[in-house]
Design a protein around this motif. Structure first.
Motif, short mmCIF file in Angstrom:
data_model
loop_
_atom_site.label_atom_id
_atom_site.label_comp_id
_atom_site.label_asym_id
_atom_site.label_seq_id
_atom_site.Cartn_x
_atom_site.Cartn_y
_atom_site.Cartn_z
N ASP A 154 46.86 41.21 51.17
CA ASP A 154 48.14 41.91 51.26
C ASP A 154 48.17 43.20 50.43
O ASP A 154 49.19 43.88 50.36
CB ASP A 154 49.29 41.00 50.82
CG ASP A 154 49.19 40.56 49.36
OD1 ASP A 154 48.22 40.95 48.67
OD2 ASP A 154 50.07 39.81 48.90
N GLY A 155 47.04 43.55 49.81
CA GLY A 155 46.96 44.78 49.04
C GLY A 155 47.26 44.62 47.56
O GLY A 155 47.10 45.57 46.79
N LEU A 156 47.70 43.43 47.13
CA LEU A 156 47.99 43.22 45.71
C LEU A 156 46.68 43.14 44.93
O LEU A 156 45.77 42.42 45.31
CB LEU A 156 48.79 41.93 45.51
CG LEU A 156 49.17 41.62 44.05
CD1 LEU A 156 50.23 42.60 43.57
CD2 LEU A 156 49.66 40.19 43.91
N LEU A 157 46.61 43.90 43.86
CA LEU A 157 45.43 43.85 42.99
C LEU A 157 45.57 42.69 42.01
O LEU A 157 46.65 42.45 41.46
CB LEU A 157 45.28 45.15 42.21
CG LEU A 157 44.90 46.40 42.99
CD1 LEU A 157 44.86 47.60 42.05
CD2 LEU A 157 43.56 46.24 43.69
N ARG A 158 44.48 42.00 41.81
CA ARG A 158 44.43 40.98 40.76
C ARG A 158 43.26 41.34 39.85
O ARG A 158 42.19 41.72 40.32
CB ARG A 158 44.27 39.57 41.33
CG ARG A 158 45.52 39.11 42.05
CD ARG A 158 45.49 37.62 42.35
NE ARG A 158 45.52 36.80 41.17
CZ ARG A 158 46.62 36.42 40.51
NH1 ARG A 158 47.79 36.82 40.93
NH2 ARG A 158 46.55 35.65 39.44
N GLY A 159 43.52 41.25 38.56
CA GLY A 159 42.49 41.63 37.61
C GLY A 159 42.15 40.51 36.66
O GLY A 159 43.01 39.74 36.25
N GLU A 160 40.88 40.42 36.34
CA GLU A 160 40.44 39.56 35.24
C GLU A 160 40.53 40.42 33.99
O GLU A 160 39.90 41.49 33.93
CB GLU A 160 39.01 39.07 35.47
CG GLU A 160 38.55 38.02 34.49
CD GLU A 160 37.16 37.51 34.84
OE1 GLU A 160 36.19 38.05 34.27
OE2 GLU A 160 37.05 36.60 35.68
N VAL A 161 41.33 40.01 33.02
CA VAL A 161 41.62 40.87 31.88
C VAL A 161 41.38 40.13 30.57
O VAL A 161 41.52 38.91 30.49
CB VAL A 161 43.07 41.41 31.92
CG1 VAL A 161 43.37 42.09 33.25
CG2 VAL A 161 44.10 40.32 31.64
#
Length: 200
Positions: free
Chosen positions: A105-112
């Protein structure tokens, strides 16, 4: 600075602005991916990461976010006059993105990796001028900080972040100040920027 925490995964919201620790930021939410993100954060009591956009735009295709951002927690919801969802977020811990992926859906998810809060550090005497400047800025344009305890102005980290929040800086300057891990160095850079705002 102490070691960062073990990585966690959070949704990322790339924006054309920098969120600083403890600062408040009003946001207008209209894309489905971010409406779903806000709903999930509200249900789970979690936050999302705000990162300055390096390439791209806030709407449409996923943008390229800066590697260092700030965890945002929702403190208020409201319906705007235009009928869209408005939220107010407060900045929390800073983090570094170690890995990033875009969902369908275009949402970015980050490992932070979350950075620990800066330890309280007294303001060195050579930066006392900055305390007076912040007091004037708060009085004229930041009512949300008028009830801040007097002791907050004596903390180098808090003083630097509030000046970075309220002075009319460029986004790249504000991002650099966000990324600094030495609160006294942040004050030194702010002091060196000040002549730009002085009337001739």
């Amino acid at each position: 600075m102490a070691a960062p925490s073990p990585p966690i995964e959070i949704p990322l919201f790339p924006l054309g602005t920098v969120l600083l620790p403890d600062a408040q930021l009003p946001l207008r939410i209209f894309e489905r991916r971010y409406l779903d993100m806000v709903r999930d954060c509200a249900r789970q009591g979690g936050g999302f990461g705000v990162c300055l956009i390096l390439e791209g735009r806030e709407a449409g295709e996923p943008a390229v976010p800066a590697a260092v951002g700030t965890l945002a927690r929702i403190v208020d919801f409201h319906t705007r006059e235009d009928g869209l969802l408005g939220i107010l977020v407060r900045g929390g811990e800073r983090f570094r993105v170690t890995r990033c992926r875009a969902r369908a859906d275009g949402l970015l998810r980050g490992e932070v990796e979350l950075w620990p809060a800066e330890p309280a550090m007294p303001v060195p005497v050579e930066f006392a001028l900055l305390q007076g400047i912040l007091e004037r800025l708060v009085e004229t344009m930041a009512p949300q900080w008028r009830d801040a305890p007097r002791g907050a102005y004596d903390d180098a980290g808090w003083l630097g972040f509030r000046l970075a929040e309220l002075l009319p800086l460029g986004d790249e300057e504000r991002q650099r100040l966000l990324e600094l891990t030495d609160p006294v160095q942040r004050l030194a850079e702010l002091r060196d920027i000040l002549p730009r705002f002085q009337k001739p």
